[in-house]
Design a protein around this motif. Sequence first.
Motif, mmCIF file in Angstrom:
data_model
loop_
_atom_site.group_PDB
_atom_site.id
_atom_site.type_symbol
_atom_site.label_atom_id
_atom_site.label_comp_id
_atom_site.label_asym_id
_atom_site.label_seq_id
_atom_site.Cartn_x
_atom_site.Cartn_y
_atom_site.Cartn_z
ATOM 1 N N LEU A 21 0.824 -1.199 0.000
ATOM 2 C CA LEU A 21 0.000 0.000 0.000
ATOM 3 C C LEU A 21 0.866 1.260 0.000
ATOM 4 O O LEU A 21 0.628 2.190 -0.775
ATOM 5 N N ASP A 22 1.880 1.284 0.834
ATOM 6 C CA ASP A 22 2.766 2.441 0.899
ATOM 7 C C ASP A 22 3.558 2.635 -0.385
ATOM 8 O O ASP A 22 3.932 3.764 -0.725
ATOM 9 N N ALA A 23 3.824 1.550 -1.108
ATOM 10 C CA ALA A 23 4.597 1.636 -2.346
ATOM 11 C C ALA A 23 3.744 2.034 -3.552
ATOM 12 O O ALA A 23 4.275 2.324 -4.616
ATOM 13 N N THR A 24 2.421 2.082 -3.387
ATOM 14 C CA THR A 24 1.524 2.429 -4.487
ATOM 15 C C THR A 24 1.618 3.923 -4.775
ATOM 16 O O THR A 24 1.438 4.750 -3.892
ATOM 17 N N THR A 25 1.874 4.253 -6.031
ATOM 18 C CA THR A 25 2.011 5.650 -6.429
ATOM 19 C C THR A 25 0.691 6.179 -6.998
ATOM 20 O O THR A 25 -0.225 5.397 -7.301
ATOM 21 N N GLU A 26 0.617 7.485 -7.186
ATOM 22 C CA GLU A 26 -0.561 8.092 -7.815
ATOM 23 C C GLU A 26 -0.736 7.561 -9.237
ATOM 24 O O GLU A 26 -1.858 7.346 -9.694
ATOM 25 N N ASP A 27 0.378 7.330 -9.945
ATOM 26 C CA ASP A 27 0.295 6.769 -11.297
ATOM 27 C C ASP A 27 -0.299 5.361 -11.263
ATOM 28 O O ASP A 27 -1.080 4.994 -12.151
ATOM 29 N N ASP A 28 0.063 4.573 -10.245
ATOM 30 C CA ASP A 28 -0.517 3.235 -10.100
ATOM 31 C C ASP A 28 -2.033 3.331 -9.904
ATOM 32 O O ASP A 28 -2.802 2.598 -10.543
#
Length: 122
Positions: A21-28
């Motif tokens: 979850l923390d590694a999820t970016t806005e682009d993702d």
Amino acid sequence: MARMTLEEAVARPSTIDRAKLDATTEDDIRRYQVEDGYGDERDLGDPVEIVPPGVIRARLAMTQQEFAAALRIPVGTLRNWEQGRTAIEPAARSLLDAVWRDPVAVLAALRPPRREPTSQVG
């Protein structure tokens, strides 16, 4: 259906992968939205100015009763919109936007048609 108390629900271990979850970016997130069929935000067009119904009514110098009758809605609905008690449905918002842009044409189109007298053949 299984039921549990709030305490039981809070005591359960989380199944969320916090690292993922923390590694999820806005682009993702945007990519997930497109994959789920929500389209590209650029497809939404330019933002629309939202003019409150009371402002539209004041511009037309109409009472609540007159404006509600012209729009063919209950006066209570108009009052609720103007006082912020209820949200304006998208279709009604479109109608209000049209009245704001071209009140003469829209209100004329909403007027009930005049009935022509029918001749009675006897």
